[in-house]
Structure formats: structure tokens, C-alpha cells
Design a protein around this motif. Structure first.
Motif, mmCIF file in Angstrom:
data_model
loop_
_atom_site.group_PDB
_atom_site.id
_atom_site.type_symbol
_atom_site.label_atom_id
_atom_site.label_comp_id
_atom_site.label_asym_id
_atom_site.label_seq_id
_atom_site.Cartn_x
_atom_site.Cartn_y
_atom_site.Cartn_z
ATOM 1 N N SER A 1 0.836 -1.197 0.000
ATOM 2 C CA SER A 1 0.000 0.000 0.000
ATOM 3 C C SER A 1 0.867 1.242 0.000
ATOM 4 O O SER A 1 2.048 1.218 0.379
ATOM 5 N N THR A 2 0.269 2.345 -0.425
ATOM 6 C CA THR A 2 0.944 3.634 -0.438
ATOM 7 C C THR A 2 -0.123 4.717 -0.380
ATOM 8 O O THR A 2 -1.328 4.437 -0.438
ATOM 9 N N VAL A 3 0.293 5.958 -0.240
ATOM 10 C CA VAL A 3 -0.626 7.092 -0.323
ATOM 11 C C VAL A 3 0.010 8.111 -1.247
ATOM 12 O O VAL A 3 1.213 8.363 -1.190
ATOM 13 N N VAL A 4 -0.800 8.691 -2.118
ATOM 14 C CA VAL A 4 -0.287 9.593 -3.127
ATOM 15 C C VAL A 4 -1.087 10.885 -3.155
ATOM 16 O O VAL A 4 -2.313 10.872 -2.991
ATOM 17 N N GLU A 5 -0.390 11.976 -3.334
ATOM 18 C CA GLU A 5 -1.001 13.276 -3.595
ATOM 19 C C GLU A 5 -0.692 13.632 -5.049
ATOM 20 O O GLU A 5 0.480 13.762 -5.422
ATOM 21 N N VAL B 1 -4.845 10.106 -1.677
ATOM 22 C CA VAL B 1 -5.561 8.870 -1.964
ATOM 23 C C VAL B 1 -4.662 7.693 -1.571
ATOM 24 O O VAL B 1 -3.511 7.612 -2.006
ATOM 25 N N GLN B 2 -5.201 6.816 -0.730
ATOM 26 C CA GLN B 2 -4.470 5.606 -0.370
ATOM 27 C C GLN B 2 -4.803 4.500 -1.367
ATOM 28 O O GLN B 2 -5.968 4.294 -1.716
ATOM 29 N N LEU B 3 -3.772 3.807 -1.796
ATOM 30 C CA LEU B 3 -3.908 2.741 -2.776
ATOM 31 C C LEU B 3 -3.332 1.452 -2.193
ATOM 32 O O LEU B 3 -2.328 1.484 -1.472
ATOM 33 N N ARG B 4 -3.964 0.335 -2.525
ATOM 34 C CA ARG B 4 -3.549 -0.931 -1.922
ATOM 35 C C ARG B 4 -3.750 -2.072 -2.903
ATOM 36 O O ARG B 4 -4.667 -2.048 -3.735
#
Length: 544
Positions: free
Chosen positions: A392-396, A459-462
Motif C-alpha cells: 500500500s501507499t498514499v499519493v497526492e 488517496v491511499q492505494l492498496r
């Protein structure tokens, strides 16, 4: 006990050396930068990724290299107070990653180089160019102090055996000297490659790989009283292989090297693959295993069972246990350098792709070329090292149009990936969708329907991977994860899932990417990346 493979995930073509109480294994990295992975152990059981020595443009520049080209089959040795690293930089291997011709299926470009360092962690020298006659070079240090380069010989002529044998030539004063000699033309298994030469009890022992790096792979041995031969074959010809053992867990075993412990035990490192149970494909690529071997009274080397079987559990040499701190599950990108587990593609100038200082505590990716580019991709990723994992990660990221994209990618190569990305268009506004590049006889890209996203928020992506099953999820707050309804096919991220004419020598990665095909280099900021291996996964779309 040794639990094999000891180097999990994409770590093929191992070369091993012992210096005092320390063992080092070098493995191929192909188009991933920096070049060559070197792992370290003191007990042959516990290993850590230590360094990658090819770090600058003077040593390695792979811009334009097709998928599965780049750095092949390093050989790591130690002599005269120096570490010696020899490697191939492959510029062309016949076809492009999407199956189109690159000019010739028979003409190949294999450039062999040598670098040295007094320390395993460098700095490593600029390279000495050796030859371009074939691949899989190795360096042999003879007892009299002379040195010899061996490599597979490539024969492009019509009707010829492309794998024309193993050639040997003396190396001195920074160059190859004397006549090149073909010392071993291989056996009926064919595809003779990966030479390593050793001296023992008055014999020169030659170890090669044969049968190709797939299901017929194996390790062949021959020996001679004279350096230039003739070399007599081992009575069993193949001393390690899984080609006749579909029941064993480690398949594709071959491409080996030998090392001795201080008390004289001989261990073999070799590449192997662990196919998915339901699909028979190796999403983890070619990995590295190690097991003890036994010298018989006839002076030949054999496995402990005498059958040449690769061992999932192997007897350790009884050295003092030496554990390393576990790798972190979560990387926060707080340091000015990229965490060691991560790599990028091809270019020796990463500052054009990403920064860890432009916004401290974040990995900033600058939008560059598409995921199919062989030049400048802003893609930073780490190896998949288990059949079941969560990442997982979080992106702006605030895209302005559909040519700007950023997100989480499960990647094998330009023709094989699943990409959960954020973009924008006139109808859907800012949105999330998945693009999958699927290898088959006609290259196909598929897209999921857009999912609307609010502007101005991270937005968190997994991703959850359970062997051949892959699921994507996202969230824009601290609530529940929202899972896409589709189940994606993770088995395409493998050597065996092939596009026509495409070489497949790497393995699955998971990481972060950013594109801006308009050329304005819009950036995306990633605050962390988490990778967690699991014994198994469950379908996250199902409430429990």
C-alpha cells in the motif's frame, strides 16, 4: 537448516565468493538500476541485501535496452586484495518486449566488462571492456597467478548452433591477450552457458548450465588435467536439475557456482523457480538456492542424494548463527536516498525521475514516459518476494488531463502489468481506474470503469496478491477500504506468460509510477510504501 530459496524473488544467475568468514552472492538485475545485487551472509542461512555496485553512467547506461536485457550473469571473485566483478550489458536480444522485430533474431549485442574494488561496498572502478562474443562471462584466477576470462560463445551464422561453446582467453594488464580457445562445446542438452572454472586435486573442473533457463535447466560438469582441455564429462553429465522431478518444489534449477567453507565443505548456489500451484508460472522469477554437495572417491561432485535433486531444506554448514535485522515493512522516505529494496529502470540519471529531498518525507516522482518506455520511466518499485503479500501507499496527485497518471503498479515488463492509477478527463473529472497489459498473441490493454475521486486530498492505494489472484483497493479517508469488484490475474506477471518473441528473465515488482505524456513533468508525492508478506490471503472484497 537452510530454507531455500535463500534469496527470494527475482535474484537469478548467482555467483558466490567467500572472503574470510563472509560470503557474498552476486545476482543479475537486467534492466533494473543500479546494476547487480550483492547479498551477504556469514552462515549461509541468513542473508541480507548489501549493495549494488554499478551505480553511475560510466559503469552502466541501459537507456533504450529492451525488457530482460541489461545486466546478465555477474561473476564475483576475490584475488590480490581486490573484489573482481565481471558482467554482461546486453543491448539487444532479438525482439522487442511487444514482439516486434528489432532488426534480427540472430544478431545479438553482448558487451562484457570488468570492474574491481578493494571493498565489497565500493567504490568500484570504471569498467574495463573485455569482448562482445557472447554472454555469461566469468573470471578464473589460476594458481600460478594468471587470469582467464570465460564466456558463452554466440554464433549468429545460418544453420549454426547459436550456443557454440565455452571460450577461454587470458586476461592481463587490463585487456584480453593471446588466442581465444573453445574449450567445451557442450552436450546434447544444448544451450551451453554460465561457465565457472575451478582447480582441485590436479584437475580443472568446468561447471556450465545447459537446457535453457526454463523447465529443462540443469548443471553440467566436466574436467581436464589441462586448462585448454580436452574436458571429459561427469559420468552423470548433469549434476543438478529438476527436469525429471516435477514433484519437487524448486524447479528450473541450474546456472550454478561453488564455494568452500573454511573446513572444506562444498556448497552450490544455483537459480531456481517456484511455480504457482494453480497456474504453473513463476511470478517470483528466478530465485537463488544453496545446498551442500559431496565429492566422491572418483573425484566427481554429486548432490547428497546422488540424484541431483534441488533441496527445499538443506543442511547448513554448522557455522555460528549470524542473523540480520529484518527489513522494514514500511518505508517512510525520510532519508535523502532511496531505500535499498527499491530500484528504477535503465537510466543512470535518477534525478530526472524522482527526488527524496524536493519534499522531505516523501518520494516525489516526476511524470515522464509511458509504462512501455525503454528510456525514461518514473517507476520506483521493489521485488515481489512471496506468493502472498499486501502492499500500500498514499499519493497526492492533481492531474489536469488524461495524459497525466500516477499510482500503484504491479509490474513485470512493458507488456505485462496491472496499474491502479489516478488521472483526469473531461467527462469523469479526477478518477481512479486500472489499466492491465495482458500478454497473448495480440497484445491487449484493458481498462476498468472510472471511479470518481475528490480533488485536493491524498488517496491511499492498496493491492492484495494471493498467488494468481490480485485485488486492488483505495480509500480517501480513514474509513474502510473500497475494493474494486474485479479479480485480476497475477499469473501474467511471470516469466512464462509470454508475448510473441519476448524474452522473460526478470520477475514481478510492486511499486509507484507517474506519467506525463504531455511533457510537462507533473509530479506525484508518495508519503510511504508498505510491503507485507503473508502466509495466505483472503478475498478482501468478501466481508468476514
Amino acid at each position: 537448516m537452510i530454507q531455500n530459496p535463500v534469496l527470494t524473488g527475482f535474484n537469478p544467475d548467482p555467483s558466490i565468493v567467500r572472503v574470510g568468514d563472509d560470503y557474498y552472492v552476486a545476482t543479475s538485475t537486467f534492466e533494473w538500476y543500479p546494476g547487480v545485487q550483492i547479498h551477504h551472509s556469514r552462515d549461509l542461512v541468513n542473508w541480507r541485501l548489501l549493495t549494488r555496485p554499478l551505480t553511475r553512467a560510466s559503469q552502466l547506461n541501459m537507456l533504450g535496452a529492451p525488457d530482460s536485457c541489461g545486466v546478465w550473469a555477474p561473476c564475483l571473485t576475490y584475488a590480490d586484495g581486490l573484489f573482481w566483478l565481471i558482467y554482461t550489458d546486453v543491448k539487444r536480444y532479438g525482439r522487442t518486449s511487444t514482439g516486434g522485430a528489432t532488426g534480427s533474431a540472430s544478431l545479438r549485442d553482448f558487451h562484457n566488462y570488468l570492474v574491481t574494488s578493494p571493498s565489497i561496498e565500493g567504490p568500484w572502478s570504471d569498467p574495463v571492456y573485455l569482448n562482445s562474443s557472447g554472454f555469461d562471462p566469468s573470471l578464473f584466477h589460476d594458481d600460478d597467478g594468471r587470469k582467464y576470462v570465460l564466456n558463452q560463445l554466440w554464433d549468429h551464422r545460418p544453420g549454426s548452433n547459436r550456443f557454440a561453446g565455452i571460450v577461454l582467453q587470458e586476461y592481463a594488464d587490463g585487456k584480453l591477450i593471446g588466442k581465444r580457445e573453445n574449450i567445451f562445446k557442450g552436450t546434447a542438452h544444448g544451450l551451453t552457458e554460465a561457465p565457472h572454472l575451478y582447480q582441485r586435486n590436479g584437475y580443472y573442473y568446468l561447471l556450465t548450465a545447459e537446457g535453457g533457463t526454463g523447465w529443462n535447466h540443469g548443471v553440467t560438469m566436466a574436467r581436464s588435467r589441462n586448462l585448454l582441455g580436452p574436458y571429459e564429462l561427469h559420468p552423470d553429465v548433469t549434476i543438478l536439475s529438476a527436469r525429471h522431478r516435477p514433484d519437487v518444489a524448486l524447479q528450473r534449477a541450474g546456472h550454478a557456482d561453488l564455494v568452500e567453507t573454511p573446513d572444506g565443505q562444498t556448497y552450490m548456489v544455483y537459480l531456481c523457480g517456484r511455480p504457482l500451484r494453480n497456474r504453473g508460472t513463476c511470478t517470483l522469477g528466478r530465485e537463488t538456492a544453496i545446498q551442500p554437495m559431496v565429492w566422491g572417491e572418483d573425484g566427481w561432485l554429486r548432490s547428497r542424494d546422488g540424484l541431483g535433486s534441488p533441496e527445499s531444506q538443506a543442511e547448513a554448514p554448522g557455522l555460528p548463527e549470524h542473523r540480520f535485522a529484518p527489513a522494514p515493512v514500511r518505508e517512510e522516505f525520510d532519508a535523502p536516498g532511496l531505500p535499498l529494496a527499491f530500484q528504477w529502470l535503465r537510466t543512470p540519471w535518477p534525478e530526472a525521475l524522482f527526488s527524496l529531498t524536493a519534499r522531505p518525507g516523501h518520494l516525489r516522482l516526476y511524470g515522464r514516459e509511458t509504462l512501455g518506455s525503454q528510456f525514461r520511466q518514473a517507476l520506483v518499485a521493489r521485488r515481489q518476494q512471496a506468493h502472498c503479500y499486501s502492499a500500500s501507499t498514499v499519493v497526492e496527485f492533481e492531474p489536469e488531463h488524461y495524459q497525466q497518471q500516477a499510482g500503484l503498479v504491479c509490474y513485470y515488463g512493458a507488456a505485462k502489468f496491472h496499474y491502479l492509477y489516478i488521472t483526469h478527463d473531461e467527462e469523469a473529472g479526477k478518477h481512479l481506474r486500472v489499466m492491465s497489459s495482458l500478454p497473448n498473441h495480440v497484445q491487449t490493454d484493458t481498462f476498468t470503469a472510472p471511479i470518481a475521486l475528490p480533488s485536493g486530498v491524498p488517496v491511499q492505494l492498496r493491492v492484495e496478491v494471493d498467488e494468481e489472484r490480485l485485488y486492488f483497493g483505495y480509500r480517501v479517508d480513514e474509513g474502510d477500504w473500497r475494493w474494486l469488484p474485479q479479480q485480476f490475474d497475477a499469473s501474467i506477471l511471470s516469466d512464462e506468460a509470454n508475448a510473441p518473441g519476448m524474452p522473460n528473465f526478470t520477475g514481478a515488482f510492486v511499486g509507484m509510477a507517474c506519467q506525463d505524456m504531455a511533457g510537462t513533468a507533473l509530479h506525484a508525492d508518495f508519503d510511504y510504501f508498505e510491503y507485507r508478506e503473508r502466509p495466505y490471503c483472503i478475498d478482501p472484497r468478501v466481508k468476514t
